[in-house]
Design an enzyme around this catalytic site. Structure first.
Site, PDB file in Angstrom:
ATOM      1  N   LYS A  78       0.742  -1.315   0.005  1.00 27.21           N
ATOM      2  CA  LYS A  78      -0.033  -0.124  -0.005  1.00 27.21           C
ATOM      3  C   LYS A  78       0.980   1.268   0.013  1.00 27.21           C
ATOM      4  CE  LYS A  78      -3.719   2.013   2.486  1.00 27.21           C
ATOM      5  NZ  LYS A  78      -4.873   2.087   3.451  1.00 27.21           N
ATOM      6  N   SER A 158     -10.002   2.130   2.683  1.00 29.64           N
ATOM      7  CA  SER A 158      -9.172   2.933   1.884  1.00 29.64           C
ATOM      8  C   SER A 158      -8.115   1.874   1.175  1.00 29.64           C
ATOM      9  CB  SER A 158      -8.109   3.698   2.697  1.00 29.64           C
ATOM     10  OG  SER A 158      -7.219   3.045   3.590  1.00 29.64           O
ATOM     11  N   SER A 182     -10.530   0.360   6.977  1.00 27.78           N
ATOM     12  CA  SER A 182      -9.593   0.033   5.699  1.00 27.78           C
ATOM     13  C   SER A 182      -9.234  -1.165   5.149  1.00 27.78           C
ATOM     14  CB  SER A 182      -8.786   1.320   5.797  1.00 27.78           C
ATOM     15  OG  SER A 182      -9.325   2.690   5.372  1.00 27.78           O
TER      16      SER A 182
END
Lengths: 491, 489
Positions: A78, A158, A182
């Protein structure tokens, strides 16, 4: 080559160790898949040369019998994790072209254990969002589509890029972070497994901060076993993060297949929302039945302060964010928009550098911490947080080992479908997940079924502090019963 | 505080006497090798931005880790201020934007400081001792430095200081004059230097003060205060208070009111000027720093720190008075600096302590001041001065000769006893030799003899002449005794 990308992380580990396949082959197959899947926008930066170089080094270590636990396993990272020499932006314009000179603790542990980096994945800007629509690199398309429809869907957020990359078989696992859901919400939307460990289980050092007291990193993987393997490498004490707890990391994989007989599973009545889709109700019941037939005991529990969790979260998280994001001021790194004077430069830089959702949260956070409002908002939200935590503690003290809830109130929705007029519509996605962050507990999302349009739905298991092992045992029971959910390629 | 006792501290205005009320926030840099939350060095004077860690530069994802040594130093200081040590304290973020504040917030302690209430006794030059309350002491990060003289359009930032540990020591509004404020800061500095917790070096910015000043008619409620920021010398603190009190009195006496504001002291003009009003004050949005756990101290660890504290100025002063029979004033002068007290103790050890105190305070301090030196750089060692004291005590030399010897030791150095022997400076105590000098004086000065017989005070002429004839080496005591018997007075 497609065969290699469809392996689970555990299967790939076995075949690499048996020298059945090479790390370079495995990585190259994924590099090719990533290139082919650019329409998804899951990766914001591909690092194929680095990936192949790392894979070669892995093959050399395997040959010497020095393979680490994740040797040769291609992973996606990420974009919130600082990667040395590799652009890290948190998908924010304000960190355009920011290249860290340091490696986050978590990623350095993954590389220490032999993993290979394929690239950086997309996420909502500064991890603020539930659909991956706030990224400065644009929206991620979910590899999933409703049956008979071409409507592009969100992968959740997210960690939308990480979830999409795992679901589309563009990596064997991905790092993610979870401040209010998330990891779990995108996992649920994409038919993948995501665990947010106990607060303090993984180091936050080198992970771009959103809300420090809630942020916790974890893996998104294809299976529960894969999550257990990956978390073991990610977790552990770190002297550079004083909120990271100094306790040994168990062999999580050993929990897979362990009997759940006699475990008391709480079913919190407050998670049964008015107007909740029948499909959600159905898989929740299904999950209960599976655990029951596995020998677990189901008990109705009450978490009376649940309804205050979301509003309290949307005070605490923006408050911390407003302060954490103050460092992006155009002075030392990242974007700088020239101004007449220092204040003008600050204002222009931050107006240009932050997207609308980030600006909204910075403003909310600034407001709730302001003189005269602090007691009414921030302090009160912290009090609510204490009560939420106590709700869980009381259940655990009464003998409950874990709780089972839906992961999300719905299946994935279409891009642009939600939150346009009212941000709260988007915030409601986190209604089942924020409580877990507020209480600092571990939570895992496991795919458990599909809705009428063929989209995956997930269940959430919430555990006692630092008892991720029980979540893996229970999660695997659900996974075993529900089966795997793999998106059909259209890209 | 006693109204009567403070009469002399009042300021005369057109409408009568005014009392000035002062509270201080002293920022003292913690003596430590590394910064409060990072491993970067705290060394002074390095090239700009050479002591900056990723944490100090607030790079994305960086986290603070508390430096235990800085915490110990704050606790030691708290103990030295006779203050409450809080076993649980909390670090907060003080949010504001400034180019030399990389995080966009300063990590400080707001509601729960590491040290609570305490008090210190401050000695004033007139011998009065006042007790000043300490409100609290907390730990916080220093900011970096903005440099505005490097480029015509731009400012530069040096982050070497960014993150260095500071102790903010907040007094109660107990100070009533510029003198008291100066003495208070001097005493704080002395205590911290004894403890080794702050070097007190004001030129390098290790000690700075924010001074809160208000005025009122004696007995009236507190007036509106103005805060004078960042005053960096004890002399300036005095000047700033004097000026600010006068300014406020003039405004009130002219029918105006004091506006609460932050002011700056301009040392070149000796005046304060407005920096920002209360309305322009920042809203710092304090909240507990979620990156740091509350600071928990162990009562036993605090007790261990307490047990290892050095003797502090007040205790040392009391001991000097008790054991050496010194006056409180002399003792106070000797203990102000640890080096001075140590020097004195070496000089006085197994010798005449009062004599040693006189020589250290009058001769040594006088000379050091004159030559701009300190005890640490004194050309005269404590052992040498001690030798000189011994020579006086055992009557080898007179006090007058001792001053000559002091001069020789200062400029040339050497062993005092060997010098006295080599240069024939020893006192003459041979009664025969002195008697011969006196006999000769009596024979040659019959008029003076008559005067001395009429008025014994006139005998002093003979003492002076005899000392002169002996080149100052005759024992004054022997001269006196012989004269008395020979003149029959």
């Amino acid at each position: 080559m497609t065969e290699l990308t469809s392996l689970t992380l555990a299967e790939a580990c076995d075949r690499l160790r048996k020298k059945d396949i090479s790390a370079v082959e495995l990585t190259s197959a994924h590099v090719a898949a990533v290139e082919k899947a650019r329409a998804l926008n899951a990766y914001v930066l591909e690092t194929p040369e680095q990936a192949v170089a790392m894979a070669k080094a892995s093959d050399a270590r395997i040959a010497k019998g020095e393979a680490g636990p994740l040797e040769g396993i291609p992973l996606a990272i990420k974009d919130l994790f600082a990667t040395k020499g590799v652009r890290t932006t948190a998908c924010s314009h304000i960190l355009d072209n920011f290249v860290p000179t340091y490696e986050s603790t978590i990623t350095s542990q993954l590389w220490r254990d032999g993993a290979v980096m394929l690239g950086k994945t997309n996420n909502d800007e500064f991890a603020m969002g539930s659909s991956n629509e706030t990224s400065c690199f644009g929206t991620v398309q979910s590899p999933w589509r409703r049956e008979g429809s071409n409507t592009p869907l969100v992968p959740g957020g997210s960690s939308g890029g990480s979830a999409a990359a795992v679901a589309a078989q563009l990596c064997l696992g991905a790092t993610a972070t979870d401040t209010g859901g998330s990891i779990r919400q995108p996992a649920a939307f994409t038919g993948t497994v995501g665990i947010k460990p106990t607060y303090g289980r993984c180091s936050r050092w080198g992970v771009v901060a959103f809300a420090s007291s809630l942020d916790q990193a974890g893996p998104i993987t294809k299976t529960v076993r894969d999550a257990a393997i990956m978390l073991r490498s990610m977790a552990g004490p770190d002297a550079k993060d004083t909120t990271c707890v100094d306790r040994p990391v168990p062999d999580y994989e050993a929990a897979i297949g362990k009997s759940v007989k006699g475990l008391r599973i709480g079913i919190p009545k407050e998670y049964r929302l008015d107007g909740m889709p029948a499909e959600i109700e159905k898989i929740w019941q299904q999950g209960c039945d599976w655990l029951k037939s596995g020998g677990a005991e189901l008990v109705d529990v009450s978490l009376p302060h649940t309804k205050y969790a979301l509003p309290a979260y949307y005070i605490v998280a923006p408050a911390e964010a407003s302060s954490n994001l103050a460092r992006y001021d155009g002075v030392r790194y990242g974007l700088r928009a020239p101004g007449r004077d220092i204040t003008d430069m600050y204002e222009k830089t931050r107006a240009e550098g932050f997207g609308a959702e980030v600006r909204r949260r910075v403003m909310i956070g600034t407001y709730v911490l302001s003189a005269g409002y602090y007691d009414a908002y921030y302090l009160r939200a912290q009090q609510v947080r204490t009560l939420i935590k106590r709700d869980f503690e009381q259940c655990f003290e009464a003998g409950v080992h874990a709780m089972l809830t839906p992961a999300t109130p719905s299946a994935a929705f279409g891009i642009g479908e939600k939150g346009g007029a009212d941000p709260v519509e988007m915030y409601l996605n986190d209604v089942f997940t924020v409580t877990v962050n507020m209480a600092g507990l571990p939570g895992i999302a496991v795919p458990a079924g599909s809705d009428a349009q063929g989209l995956p739905l997930g269940l959430q298991l919430i555990g006692r502090p630092f008892d991720e092992e029980t979540l893996f045992s229970l999660g695997e029971v659900i996974e075993r019963e529900a089966g795997r959910f793999v998106a059909k390629s259209w890209w | 505080m006693n109204q009567q006792a403070n009469q002399h501290k009042l300021i005369k205005g057109a409408t009568g006497d005014w009392e000035v009320v002062i509270g201080m926030e002293v920022h003292a840099q913690v003596s430590s090798k590394s910064k409060l939350f990072s491993g970067a060095s705290t060394e002074f004077g390095a090239a700009p931005n050479s002591h900056v860690s990723l944490v100090d530069a607030a790079m994305p994802g960086m986290l603070p880790v508390i430096n235990a040594e800085c915490v110990d130093q704050a606790v030691r200081t708290g103990l030295g201020l006779n203050a409450q040590i809080n076993l649980r304290s909390v670090f907060d973020r003080k949010n504001y934007f400034y180019p030399d504040l990389p995080q966009g917030y300063q990590i400080s302690q707001y509601k729960q400081p590491v040290v609570g209430e305490g008090e210190i006794v401050v000695d004033l030059p007139d011998g009065e001792a006042v007790t000043i309350g300490i409100e609290r002491l907390h730990l916080e990060q220093d900011a970096g430095k903005s440099l505005h003289d490097r480029h015509p359009q731009m400012s530069a930032v040096d982050l070497n200081r960014s993150g260095v540990a500071l102790m903010e020591i907040v007094s109660k509004p107990d100070l009533r004059s510029a003198e008291e404020a100066k003495a208070y800061v001097t005493k704080l500095r002395s205590i911290m230097r004894y403890l080794g917790t702050c070097d007190g070096n004001m030129e390098e910015g290790s000690l700075r003060a924010d001074v809160n000043v208000s005025v009122r008619k004696p007995g009236a409620p507190l007036g509106t205060r103005c805060e004078i920021k960042n005053v960096n010398s004890i002399r300036f603190i005095g000047q700033a208070i004097e000026h600010e009190a006068r300014r406020q009195i003039e405004i009130i006496e002219d029918g105006g009111t004091i506006v609460q504001e932050t002011r700056l002291f301009d040392p070149n003009r000796g005046e304060t000027r407005s920096m920002r009003s209360k309305e322009e004050a920042h809203d710092y949005r304090y909240f507990p720093d979620p990156d740091l756990l509350p600071l928990e101290l162990d009562a036993e660890a605090v007790a261990a720190l307490k047990a290892r504290l050095p003797e502090l100025p007040d205790e040392k002063k009391a001991r000097f008075v008790r054991d050496f029979g010194l006056s409180p004033y002399d003792a106070g002068q000797l203990v102000a600096e640890r080096e001075t007290a140590d020097y004195f103790e070496t000089v006085a050890k197994e010798r005449d302590a009062k004599l040693a105190a006189n020589w250290v305070i009058n001769e040594l301090f006088g000379r050091l001041n004159k030559e701009g030196q300190s005890v640490a750089t004194s050309p005269l060692s404590a052992a040498q001065l001690g030798g000189l004291i011994e020579l006086i005590s055992d009557k080898t030399i007179s006090g007058k000769i001792a001053k000559d010897l002091f001069e020789i030791l200062w400029t040339e150095g050497g062993d005092p006893r060997a010098l006295v022997a080599a240069r024939g400076m020893a006192q003459v105590t041979d009664l025969g030799a002195i008697g011969a000098i006196i006999d000769e004086l009596i024979a040659q000065n019959p008029d003076k003899v008559a005067q001395a017989k009429a008025n014994p005070k006139a005998m002093m002429w003979f003492v002076g002449q005899a000392m002169k004839s002996s080149g100052g080496k005759a024992s004054p005591q022997a001269v006196n005794e012989l004269l008395k018997s020979k003149l029959g007075v």
